[in-house]
Design an enzyme around this catalytic site. Sequence first.
Site, short mmCIF file in Angstrom:
data_model
loop_
_atom_site.label_atom_id
_atom_site.label_comp_id
_atom_site.label_asym_id
_atom_site.label_seq_id
_atom_site.Cartn_x
_atom_site.Cartn_y
_atom_site.Cartn_z
CB SER A 53 -3.86 -9.71 7.28
OG SER A 53 -4.83 -9.26 8.17
CG HIS B 116 -3.54 -5.99 8.43
ND1 HIS B 116 -4.43 -6.42 7.49
CD2 HIS B 116 -2.81 -5.03 7.83
CE1 HIS B 116 -4.26 -5.74 6.37
NE2 HIS B 116 -3.26 -4.89 6.56
CG ASP C 281 -2.90 -3.34 3.26
OD1 ASP C 281 -2.51 -2.55 2.37
OD2 ASP C 281 -2.57 -3.26 4.45
#
Lengths: 280, 188
Positions: B12, B39, B132
Amino acid sequence: MNTIISNINLSEVELKHVLSEVKCLSNFDFSLYSHSFIKRRTEYFMSKNNIFSEGDLIYRINNSSALLGHFIENVFFQQFELFRDVELWNYIEEKVLPKFLKQTEVKIYFPYSSGAEQLYSFLYILNNFNTEKFKIYITGVTDRHVSKIKNPNFTKAHVKASEKNISLLKTALDKDDVFFENNGEFKVNVNYSGNLIFTTCDFFKEQHFADFDLVFFQNKMIFFNTELKAKSLNYVVRSLKKGAYLILGERETIDKTIEKKIKHLHKGMSIYKRKTFLLT
Amino acid sequence: MNKIKYIVIGGSAGSFKVVTELLSVLPKSFPFPIILVLHRLKYIKNGFVEALSAKCELPVCEPSDKEQIKDAQIYIAPANYHLCIDIDKTFSLSVEEQVNHSRPSIDLTLSTAGRSLKSELLGVMLSGANKDGAIGLKHIKDAGGYTIVQNPEDAMVKTMPDAAILETNPEKILSSQEIIDFIINLKP
């Protein structure tokens, strides 16, 4: 754990046992669904209901029709935003709906529905048109789904996920035009005076409807395996009038057999038109 | 270490630079598929593949549903879809709820890839600002795959590598340059 990823990891054999039992009890055959999808939804359901073995799940759905109903509902989850792929909704409003202006009747179809998002997104777009001549057929997978689509409840998360989409619509709407709060839940603020026909129909088993001008089948085939995907797409294409429009999900593709029957209309959008003649 | 045939990389905030550096040094003869799950904003659909393709000699694409994973191809998870890997080594997309406020979710890609590709999979977690990917990386390791996490001290944002290390106890913790060297030196 409130996430679709579970620590439960069913083996192939265990998953087969569960799906075979569900089929016996409910007549729903999930064996032709995308493997990773049905496995994940089953494990998620088990995790949410504190069921830690396939044997326990089978025992409990055998002894509780309510739990079996919840299992089926959990597979056909509700999607999470209105006006998903907002540029597509703008295209429908600007390029597709005006084509119907001269028709006396326009038939629209939402087959195999489990959530209300696509229907209500469409009803808002339709507000700028004469709705009297539109006949909209919505077939739900089960009675429970039909009832949920007729009277949908949205959460704060739905509203938040839909808010930016609403702001990007060509139709001037804001969040409060679309949703209103009622005891902590959100309802849609739609005022539609045309024909809405709701019915339960599993189109893999029953004769389905035909002669539609526009069919919405977005992000449904992604839950099927290749065999069921081809079968469902054939049904859906057969339900279109010649020259009618079909909407699929952005990352869903069609195979060569279907390419002979429908034409891709716009790069970057999954909008198709049924050909008026077939190439041989 | 088992014979690696597939690579999945999650990241991300702060990971894009590492990914573009990796793609720019991959030789045309690099034999493995690399699946990237980063992301990204759901409204920005164009430009991402082009940006990653700019310096990469291998083809870069967003996979369609049911597409077979091919060798020597870079795949990037499309915006606003979860990207899952099925047991027949095809991609399976989903519009299910967000996981860790994300769709695509790194956890979901890594977890399904781990359970489908098992010991043939290398899972890599890069820089990022939430947790995540940590559970997904653990599922890769539990299924017999090989796991690498970017050294948090080397990462632009260390939340994601920290969470992955805590959850997984990976085989290796490497700097971004060491991760790039590790991947380009993999042999079929």
